[in-house]
Motif scaffolding. Structure first.
Motif, PDB file in Angstrom:
ATOM      1  N   CYS A   1      34.633  47.930  44.028  1.00 33.62           N
ATOM      2  CA  CYS A   1      35.854  48.613  43.582  1.00 33.62           C
ATOM      3  C   CYS A   1      36.041  48.335  42.086  1.00 33.62           C
ATOM      4  O   CYS A   1      36.543  47.262  41.712  1.00 33.62           O
ATOM      5  CB  CYS A   1      37.075  48.114  44.353  1.00 33.62           C
ATOM      6  N   PRO A   2      35.636  49.245  41.198  1.00 35.39           N
ATOM      7  CA  PRO A   2      35.727  48.983  39.751  1.00 35.39           C
ATOM      8  C   PRO A   2      37.142  48.722  39.254  1.00 35.39           C
ATOM      9  O   PRO A   2      37.325  48.046  38.235  1.00 35.39           O
ATOM     10  CB  PRO A   2      35.152  50.264  39.131  1.00 35.39           C
ATOM     11  N   SER A   3      38.151  49.259  39.943  1.00 37.20           N
ATOM     12  CA  SER A   3      39.531  49.041  39.511  1.00 37.20           C
ATOM     13  C   SER A   3      40.289  48.128  40.468  1.00 37.20           C
ATOM     14  O   SER A   3      41.519  48.067  40.426  1.00 37.20           O
ATOM     15  CB  SER A   3      40.259  50.387  39.409  1.00 37.20           C
ATOM     16  N   GLY A   4      39.568  47.432  41.337  1.00 35.34           N
ATOM     17  CA  GLY A   4      40.198  46.638  42.381  1.00 35.34           C
ATOM     18  C   GLY A   4      40.331  47.451  43.655  1.00 35.34           C
ATOM     19  O   GLY A   4      40.536  48.676  43.612  1.00 35.34           O
TER      20      GLY A   4
ATOM     21  N   GLN B   1      43.620  42.905  43.478  1.00 34.82           N
ATOM     22  CA  GLN B   1      42.978  42.641  42.200  1.00 34.82           C
ATOM     23  C   GLN B   1      43.030  43.915  41.374  1.00 34.82           C
ATOM     24  O   GLN B   1      42.946  45.024  41.915  1.00 34.82           O
ATOM     25  CB  GLN B   1      41.523  42.198  42.417  1.00 34.82           C
ATOM     26  N   PHE B   2      43.152  43.780  40.076  1.00 36.16           N
ATOM     27  CA  PHE B   2      43.321  44.945  39.213  1.00 36.16           C
ATOM     28  C   PHE B   2      42.179  45.053  38.212  1.00 36.16           C
ATOM     29  O   PHE B   2      42.270  45.754  37.222  1.00 36.16           O
ATOM     30  CB  PHE B   2      44.675  44.866  38.503  1.00 36.16           C
ATOM     31  N   SER B   3      41.109  44.345  38.496  1.00 36.75           N
ATOM     32  CA  SER B   3      39.884  44.383  37.701  1.00 36.75           C
ATOM     33  C   SER B   3      38.727  44.574  38.672  1.00 36.75           C
ATOM     34  O   SER B   3      38.931  44.569  39.894  1.00 36.75           O
ATOM     35  CB  SER B   3      39.735  43.071  36.918  1.00 36.75           C
ATOM     36  N   PRO B   4      37.504  44.761  38.189  1.00 37.02           N
ATOM     37  CA  PRO B   4      36.373  44.988  39.105  1.00 37.02           C
ATOM     38  C   PRO B   4      36.294  43.945  40.215  1.00 37.02           C
ATOM     39  O   PRO B   4      36.424  42.743  39.974  1.00 37.02           O
ATOM     40  CB  PRO B   4      35.162  44.915  38.175  1.00 37.02           C
ATOM     41  N   GLN B   5      36.072  44.428  41.430  1.00 35.14           N
ATOM     42  CA  GLN B   5      36.112  43.574  42.617  1.00 35.14           C
ATOM     43  C   GLN B   5      34.947  43.936  43.531  1.00 35.14           C
ATOM     44  O   GLN B   5      34.626  45.108  43.723  1.00 35.14           O
ATOM     45  CB  GLN B   5      37.439  43.783  43.345  1.00 35.14           C
ATOM     46  N   VAL B   6      34.305  42.935  44.096  1.00 39.72           N
ATOM     47  CA  VAL B   6      33.183  43.158  45.001  1.00 39.72           C
ATOM     48  C   VAL B   6      33.349  42.246  46.208  1.00 39.72           C
ATOM     49  O   VAL B   6      33.821  41.116  46.094  1.00 39.72           O
ATOM     50  CB  VAL B   6      31.832  42.909  44.284  1.00 39.72           C
ATOM     51  N   ALA B   7      32.988  42.758  47.381  1.00 42.96           N
ATOM     52  CA  ALA B   7      33.090  41.985  48.617  1.00 42.96           C
ATOM     53  C   ALA B   7      31.894  42.321  49.496  1.00 42.96           C
ATOM     54  O   ALA B   7      31.416  43.459  49.512  1.00 42.96           O
ATOM     55  CB  ALA B   7      34.394  42.299  49.351  1.00 42.96           C
ATOM     56  N   LEU B   8      31.400  41.332  50.232  1.00 43.28           N
ATOM     57  CA  LEU B   8      30.335  41.535  51.210  1.00 43.28           C
ATOM     58  C   LEU B   8      30.935  41.288  52.581  1.00 43.28           C
ATOM     59  O   LEU B   8      31.191  40.153  52.977  1.00 43.28           O
ATOM     60  CB  LEU B   8      29.160  40.587  50.962  1.00 43.28           C
ATOM     61  N   MET B   9      31.185  42.377  53.302  1.00 44.92           N
ATOM     62  CA  MET B   9      31.898  42.292  54.568  1.00 44.92           C
ATOM     63  C   MET B   9      30.921  42.116  55.725  1.00 44.92           C
ATOM     64  O   MET B   9      29.931  42.846  55.846  1.00 44.92           O
ATOM     65  CB  MET B   9      32.728  43.558  54.794  1.00 44.92           C
ATOM     66  N   ASN B  10      31.204  41.129  56.568  1.00 48.32           N
ATOM     67  CA  ASN B  10      30.473  40.965  57.828  1.00 48.32           C
ATOM     68  C   ASN B  10      31.171  41.835  58.870  1.00 48.32           C
ATOM     69  O   ASN B  10      32.319  41.602  59.216  1.00 48.32           O
ATOM     70  CB  ASN B  10      30.471  39.494  58.252  1.00 48.32           C
ATOM     71  N   VAL B  11      30.458  42.853  59.360  1.00 49.45           N
ATOM     72  CA  VAL B  11      31.040  43.800  60.304  1.00 49.45           C
ATOM     73  C   VAL B  11      30.412  43.609  61.682  1.00 49.45           C
ATOM     74  O   VAL B  11      30.428  44.506  62.510  1.00 49.45           O
ATOM     75  CB  VAL B  11      30.847  45.254  59.815  1.00 49.45           C
ATOM     76  N   THR B  12      29.841  42.447  61.927  1.00 49.25           N
ATOM     77  CA  THR B  12      29.163  42.176  63.190  1.00 49.25           C
ATOM     78  C   THR B  12      30.189  41.780  64.232  1.00 49.25           C
ATOM     79  O   THR B  12      30.476  40.611  64.441  1.00 49.25           O
ATOM     80  CB  THR B  12      28.122  41.052  63.018  1.00 49.25           C
TER      81      THR B  12
ATOM     82  N   GLU C   1      36.285  43.124  60.224  1.00 49.81           N
ATOM     83  CA  GLU C   1      35.344  42.680  59.193  1.00 49.81           C
ATOM     84  C   GLU C   1      35.986  41.552  58.387  1.00 49.81           C
ATOM     85  O   GLU C   1      37.199  41.382  58.384  1.00 49.81           O
ATOM     86  CB  GLU C   1      35.000  43.849  58.266  1.00 49.81           C
ATOM     87  N   TYR C   2      35.154  40.785  57.709  1.00 51.32           N
ATOM     88  CA  TYR C   2      35.680  39.756  56.813  1.00 51.32           C
ATOM     89  C   TYR C   2      34.686  39.516  55.687  1.00 51.32           C
ATOM     90  O   TYR C   2      33.482  39.752  55.825  1.00 51.32           O
ATOM     91  CB  TYR C   2      35.982  38.455  57.567  1.00 51.32           C
ATOM     92  N   ASP C   3      35.198  39.047  54.555  1.00 58.61           N
ATOM     93  CA  ASP C   3      34.403  38.896  53.346  1.00 58.61           C
ATOM     94  C   ASP C   3      33.606  37.595  53.380  1.00 58.61           C
ATOM     95  O   ASP C   3      34.163  36.517  53.594  1.00 58.61           O
ATOM     96  CB  ASP C   3      35.324  38.936  52.123  1.00 58.61           C
ATOM     97  N   LEU C   4      32.303  37.705  53.151  1.00 57.79           N
ATOM     98  CA  LEU C   4      31.444  36.523  53.111  1.00 57.79           C
ATOM     99  C   LEU C   4      31.402  35.884  51.730  1.00 57.79           C
ATOM    100  O   LEU C   4      31.196  34.677  51.607  1.00 57.79           O
ATOM    101  CB  LEU C   4      30.012  36.892  53.529  1.00 57.79           C
ATOM    102  N   LEU C   5      31.578  36.667  50.682  1.00 61.68           N
ATOM    103  CA  LEU C   5      31.429  36.129  49.332  1.00 61.68           C
ATOM    104  C   LEU C   5      32.555  35.189  48.951  1.00 61.68           C
ATOM    105  O   LEU C   5      32.346  34.245  48.185  1.00 61.68           O
ATOM    106  CB  LEU C   5      31.359  37.273  48.315  1.00 61.68           C
TER     107      LEU C   5
ATOM    108  N   LEU D   1      26.952  44.915  40.178  1.00 62.50           N
ATOM    109  CA  LEU D   1      25.747  44.082  40.274  1.00 62.50           C
ATOM    110  C   LEU D   1      25.849  42.828  39.405  1.00 62.50           C
ATOM    111  O   LEU D   1      25.473  41.733  39.856  1.00 62.50           O
ATOM    112  CB  LEU D   1      24.503  44.901  39.922  1.00 62.50           C
ATOM    113  N   PRO D   2      26.364  42.916  38.173  1.00 62.22           N
ATOM    114  CA  PRO D   2      26.519  41.677  37.386  1.00 62.22           C
ATOM    115  C   PRO D   2      27.432  40.650  38.053  1.00 62.22           C
ATOM    116  O   PRO D   2      27.268  39.447  37.831  1.00 62.22           O
ATOM    117  CB  PRO D   2      27.109  42.176  36.063  1.00 62.22           C
ATOM    118  N   LEU D   3      28.391  41.097  38.862  1.00 58.80           N
ATOM    119  CA  LEU D   3      29.283  40.155  39.542  1.00 58.80           C
ATOM    120  C   LEU D   3      28.560  39.373  40.626  1.00 58.80           C
ATOM    121  O   LEU D   3      29.075  38.363  41.113  1.00 58.80           O
ATOM    122  CB  LEU D   3      30.464  40.906  40.168  1.00 58.80           C
ATOM    123  N   LEU D   4      27.366  39.842  41.011  1.00 58.87           N
ATOM    124  CA  LEU D   4      26.607  39.199  42.087  1.00 58.87           C
ATOM    125  C   LEU D   4      25.502  38.299  41.557  1.00 58.87           C
ATOM    126  O   LEU D   4      24.745  37.743  42.348  1.00 58.87           O
ATOM    127  CB  LEU D   4      25.998  40.274  42.997  1.00 58.87           C
TER     128      LEU D   4
END
Length: 729
Positions: free
Chosen positions: A651-654, A665-676, A689-693, A723-726
């Motif tokens: 989400c580039p704008s949160g 969040q109001f800045s770039p945001q990234v999440a890795l969701m476990n959907v298992t 789902e829940y965020d692993l990062l 990608l840079p956030l990762l």
């Protein structure tokens, strides 16, 4: 596991006089982020059984799980009349600090390449079926004079170029990473000697699309408890895809991507303010491809592909429908637009209501919703934020027999019978687009309370808004007292139950006319239904992007398919079943291998993508001042990795509409969701789902490697941001 001892392996000893050129190709080799496939073997060019010096194979987003090598030149002079080459495939897992994973369950693979001293040894293709699966290796010499490239089916393309001259003077091949098939042409004499055959009868195709239908309200989930006997029976008789995703959780872009058979990131249509005909001029649709291949193509219901809504004789509709590929059409734009204050052209359903003298009665129920606001026939709320109230309206004054979804079913039956009577031997494609359960949620008869699950993370205490200068702030939820999530869910369930009955009636008619037809039932996107404190769609979370998908037919093997698939794979599959070549612009993966009678087959799609680049939404605060609800701007990619279903959200704008899944969040945001999901207990405890990062800062590198791998499936603008956030420090 681990490295094999080289002294135990047979080594091919060679001189330097002759050269044989090889390509290795394996149809199925699953990998996880951080793993790379190699071929290692007895020849020194293949590493002499040392995996650290093996040949690396490559794949791509389109090709996976197929892998292939670049051209490999072996210099050799065998003592026998053939070159015996032994080899195996091995997964390099050193990036994950786990060494090498060999094919341990099978003996060494081997091929015998014919050898004649002084002859041109040529170029050979070595093809295997699957990693760690014993099967015959196919060896084929490539005839440079008869190679042709086909645009569908496989994953190999060859272009010829000369190598630098050496002692052996051999012409070589350059392997391109394109999704094409390598075949050899047959001679004219061979072709003419074949006895004539009657082509198999092509199947009739019925595609049923519900509007705003989330995956877990499909009649198959006991914890939801919505009784949909027709859909349940269809799922039990066909293939039920449990991980089907929309290319975009918004009506117009989702349906546009399906029509064009292209990923959302490859389309110009990004939101509901655009249309396929206006913004994708000249783009082929799967309907036009079917029509051009001899199918009669039909549409009934809501299409969201053209803005032309003249009366039934209007030329605009005819031009647009012709461009889209429909021979016959009976359109309904939505449930209410013909009730506009300014008056508007009547679609086919509006014309029906006018003929029945029910138009004013219908508009009295929908009220201001027809003008973009609310159903003011109910005292729930009366503002532009009607969706924040759960879309509830009063009981409809219309008899159910005049409802829009009943009308859609009747018109579909009428059109189907007409076309069948005109030419019963000609194959047809019919798309039936029901308008429900899309809001407004009007009770067309007495509401019968049901035992339905409560919304997850349903917190409505405050709302995040933005001032016109972009400053974020929280306000008390203006409609908290008017909310009734339980009633909204009951109305939604009631709509689904009615549509299930209409589908049942339609399938009865279908059985009489075309019992061998292939039937597909799905939805264009989901619906939050109060989950995470929101309604509607336009988010990257499971209630919004995860949809039901069933494919059934007389020749289809019933089972549950858990491999992730996209809605754009559906039209690609229909083309495949009709034996029609897709247009060159089309993407997607055919699901036909999963429909075969001989059991489940592995599907090729490496990941599913869903994105949205939506305009800002505005409303008024309590003082009547304009405020922004934010921009829906995200991309996501999800895949099965080592048994876990993971989804990367960028989400580039949160991110928005997330409730407590991830922080505001109001800045770039990234999440890795476990959907298992592990069933109702998992959902009750963790949600869908829940965020692993957020908890993985000190975790093994596999989580971060998975996130980076998924990031490569995002659109360019999203990948550049997230990608840079990762990248871990």
């Amino acid at each position: 596991m681990g490295c094999r001892k080289q002294e135990e392996m047979e080594i091919t000893r060679c001189g330097t006089c002759s050269t044989i050129s090889l390509f290795f190709h394996i149809d199925i080799a699953r990998s996880t982020p951080g793993e790379h496939l190699h071929v290692v073997g007895s020849h020194e060019r293949l590493g002499a059984w040392d995996p650290e010096h093996a040949i690396r194979l490559t794949t791509s987003e389109l090709a996976y799980p197929v892998w292939r090598s670049q051209q490999i030149d072996l210099r050799c002079e065998p003592e026998e009349s053939f070159l015996l080459l032994k080899y195996k495939y091995v997964l390099d897992r050193r990036e994950l600090q786990q060494g090498f994973l060999w094919e341990e369950n099978i003996p060494d693979r081997e091929v015998r390449i014919p050898w004649t001293p002084g002859a041109d040894l040529g170029v050979w293709l070595i093809r295997d079926t699957a990693f760690n699966n014993q099967g015959p290796s196919t060896l084929r010499k490539l005839d440079l004079n008869s190679v042709r490239v086909s645009a569908i089916g496989g994953l190999l393309a060859l272009i010829f170029r000369p190598l630098a001259a050496d002692d052996c003077d051999l012409s070589g091949l350059h392997l391109l990473q394109q999704r094409l098939d390598l075949t050899t042409t047959r001679s004219t004499s061979a072709a003419t000697s074949d006895p004539p055959t009657t082509p198999p009868r092509r199947p009739n195709l019925l595609l049923i699309v519900l509007d705003q239908w989330r995956w877990d309200w499909d009649g198959q989930h006991d914890d939801v408890g919505v009784a949909l006997p027709t859909i349940q029976a269809l799922g039990n008789s066909g293939v039920r895809f449990t991980r089907a995703y929309t290319p975009s959780p918004l009506c117009v872009p989702a349906r546009t991507a399906m029509a064009a058979v292209r990923e959302y990131k490859a389309m110009r249509v990004k939101n509901n303010s655009q249309s396929f005909v206006s913004d994708e001029p000249g783009t082929a649709t799967f309907m036009s491809v079917l029509r051009d291949a001899g199918y009669t193509t039909m549409l009934v219901g809501k299409d969201h592909l053209s803005d032309a809504v003249e009366d039934l004789s209007g030329a605009g509709q005819a031009i647009d429908m012709q461009a889209l590929g429909f021979d016959w059409y009976i359109r309904a734009k939505d449930k209410y637009s013909f009730c506009s204050e300014t008056g508007g052209p009547l679609d086919a359903y509006g014309a029906y209501l006018q003929e029945m003298k029910l138009l004013s009665q219908q508009c009295a129920v929908y009220g201001d919703f027809a003008r973009g606001s609310s159903c003011n026939a109910t005292q729930v709320c009366d503002s532009t934020s009607f969706k924040e109230c759960g879309f509830r309206c009063s009981v409809n004054a219309l008899d159910q027999k005049h409802s829009v979804d009943r009308w859609v079913r009747r018109e579909a039956e009428r059109l189907l019978k007409t076309v069948h009577e005109k030419n019963p031997e000609k194959p047809w494609f019919l798309q039936v687009n029901f308008l429900g359960p899309h809001p407004p949620l009007v009770a067309e008869d007495t509401l019968h309370p049901q035992s339905l699950p409560a919304a997850i993370d349903a917190h409505f205490d405050q709302t995040l808004v933005f001032d016109l200068d972009g400053t974020p702030r929280y306000e008390p939820h203006p409609y908290k007292d008017a909310l009734n999530v339980t009633e909204t869910r009951q109305l939604y369930a009631q709509h689904l139950i009615r549509i299930d009955k209409e589908i049942g009636a339609l399938l009865t008619t279908l059985h009489d006319l075309a019992p061998d037809a292939v039937v597909v039932v799905t939805g264009d996107h989901g619906e939050h239904l109060g989950d995470h404190g929101h309604f509607a769609k336009a988010s990257p979370w499971e209630p919004s992007i995860h949809v039901p998908l069933i494919i059934a037919g007389a020749t289809i093997a019933p089972h549950v398919e858990e491999h992730p698939v996209s809605l754009i794979d559906v039209p690609r599959t229909l083309l495949d079943l009709a034996a029609v070549r897709p247009a060159p612009s089309m993407q997607g993966y055919s699901l036909a291998p999963a429909l075969e009678r001989n059991g489940k087959a592995l599907l090729q799609r490496p990941a599913v993508m869903s994105g949205l680049n939506y305009l800002e939404e505005f409303t008024l605060d309590a003082a009547g001042s304009p405020i922004s609800l934010g921009r829906k701007h995200f991309d996501s990619a999800a895949a099965l990795l080592e048994g876990s279903f993971l989804k990367l959200v960028c989400c580039p704008s949160g991110c928005r509409k997330q409730g407590r899944l991830v922080p505001d969040q109001f800045s770039p945001q990234v999440a890795l969701m476990n959907v298992t999901s592990s069933g109702p207990e998992f959902v009750a405890r963790m949600g869908f789902e829940y965020d692993l990062l957020s908890a993985a800062k000190k975790s093994p590198p596999a989580i971060w490697a998975a996130a980076r791998w998924l990031a490569h499936f995002l659109g360019d603008e999203f990948r550049e941001v997230c990608l840079p956030l990762l990248q871990r420090s």
